[in-house]
Design an enzyme around this catalytic site. Structure first.
Site, PDB file in Angstrom:
ATOM      1  N   ARG A 192       0.858  -1.189   0.000  1.00 48.28           N
ATOM      2  CA  ARG A 192       0.000   0.000   0.000  1.00 48.28           C
ATOM      3  C   ARG A 192       0.891   1.234   0.000  1.00 48.28           C
ATOM      4  NH1 ARG A 192      -3.280  -2.826  -1.576  1.00 48.28           N
ATOM      5  NH2 ARG A 192      -5.381  -3.296  -0.756  1.00 48.28           N
ATOM      6  N   GLU A 221      -3.753   7.311  -5.998  1.00 50.18           N
ATOM      7  CA  GLU A 221      -3.577   6.660  -7.297  1.00 50.18           C
ATOM      8  C   GLU A 221      -4.605   7.187  -8.308  1.00 50.18           C
ATOM      9  OE1 GLU A 221      -3.863   2.492  -6.428  1.00 50.18           O
ATOM     10  OE2 GLU A 221      -1.883   2.428  -5.497  1.00 50.18           O
ATOM     11  N   HIS A 240      -0.586   0.240 -10.285  1.00 46.68           N
ATOM     12  CA  HIS A 240      -1.174  -0.765  -9.383  1.00 46.68           C
ATOM     13  C   HIS A 240      -1.666  -1.982 -10.169  1.00 46.68           C
ATOM     14  CE1 HIS A 240      -3.360  -1.208  -5.253  1.00 46.68           C
ATOM     15  NE2 HIS A 240      -2.789  -2.332  -5.649  1.00 46.68           N
TER      16      HIS A 240
END
Length: 273
Positions: A192, A221, A240
């Site tokens: 994370r 993000e 991601h």
């Protein structure tokens, strides 16, 4: 939900008929767990759907860093062919290199070790107790060593973040830890984004304290358009994608459906609250 923040104000408006919230992923820091519990709402997650995929993402970064793949490909893409004739970036074998795993005794950290050990890497795992959990598969492995966190940062060639995000780990990696690392080392985060203090990381990367950072996760993000992350040539971002492989996404859908079916059948599984 899939890593989408569920605000407490929204949960407070749920009708009393809501009894189950499914996090379509492993981390559940985006859900107000205590509030859900107080309202009698069960929260479940998918703890193991992306283990191999995320582990492979760590190894992908390691392999790319060891060959300066990002930089070499960019030079050619920009029309610069000097790297055919002159060594422009240091490249090296990863056999014998030390890989430090923060959260290394967990499921994903162990999966990273599963791939790194056959490649000849040495594994360092941080642990306050100074040992792996009883019965861990690498408890007595000659190439796996449990060390204090400071030693992990100061001696690893690659440091991989594989721990969960919680109040204890939020911003737990900052300038102090990064400045312990070797100038030739790399920091990799597939966990994370908020585990790393990004403003302190950015300053360290501007000073070239370490060779590079690979971030598949960021605190926001995507990062803000004005973020210095976009300008730093020694910071490598991916959107991601550690969990997004085709097989992983299908497994996620299947396991989410299984969580719902299990709840309906009266045998709740993967409960986190």
């Amino acid at each position: 939900t899939k890593e989408m923040e569920v605000h407490a104000s929204a949960v407070e408006k749920f009708p009393s008929t809501v009894k189950l919230m499914c996090e379509a992923g492993t981390g559940f820091n985006n859900i107000p767990i205590a509030l859900a519990r107080s309202r009698g709402i069960n929260v479940v997650n998918i703890p193991t759907y992306s283990t191999e995929s995320v582990a492979h993402m760590v190894i992908t970064y390691i392999m790319n860093f060891s060959a300066a793949m990002f930089q070499q490909a960019k030079m050619l893409h920009d029309g610069d062919q000097k790297n055919f004739y002159v060594f422009q970036h240091p490249i090296y074998e990863i056999t014998g290199k030390k890989l430090g795993l923060i959260g290394g005794s967990g499921t994903i950290g162990t999966a990273v070790a599963d791939v790194a050990l056959p490649l000849g890497m040495e594994i360092l795992i941080s642990s306050r107790s100074g040992k792996l959990p009883k019965g861990h598969k690498y408890e007595d492995h000659p190439k796996v060593k449990v060390v204090p966190l400071d030693e992990l940062f100061s001696t690893s060639d690659f440091v991989s973040v594989n721990c969960p995000l919680n109040d204890e780990t939020r911003h737990s990696i900052g300038a102090r830890e990064i400045r312990m690392m070797k100038p030739t080392s790399f920091l990799i985060n597939t966990a994370r984004g908020a585990i790393i203090n990004e403003s302190e990381l950015i300053q360290c990367m501007k000073e070239k304290v370490i060779a590079g950072a690979g971030l598949d996760t960021q605190e926001v993000e995507p990062p803000h358009p004005e973020s210095d992350f976009w300008k730093l040539e020694n910071v490598f971002l991916t959107p991601h994608i550690g969990w997004r492989r085709l097989e992983t996404r299908q497994r996620l859908v299947d396991m989410t459906a299984d969580n719902i079916e299990s709840y309906i059948a009266g045998r709740i599984q993967n409960l986190v609250n």
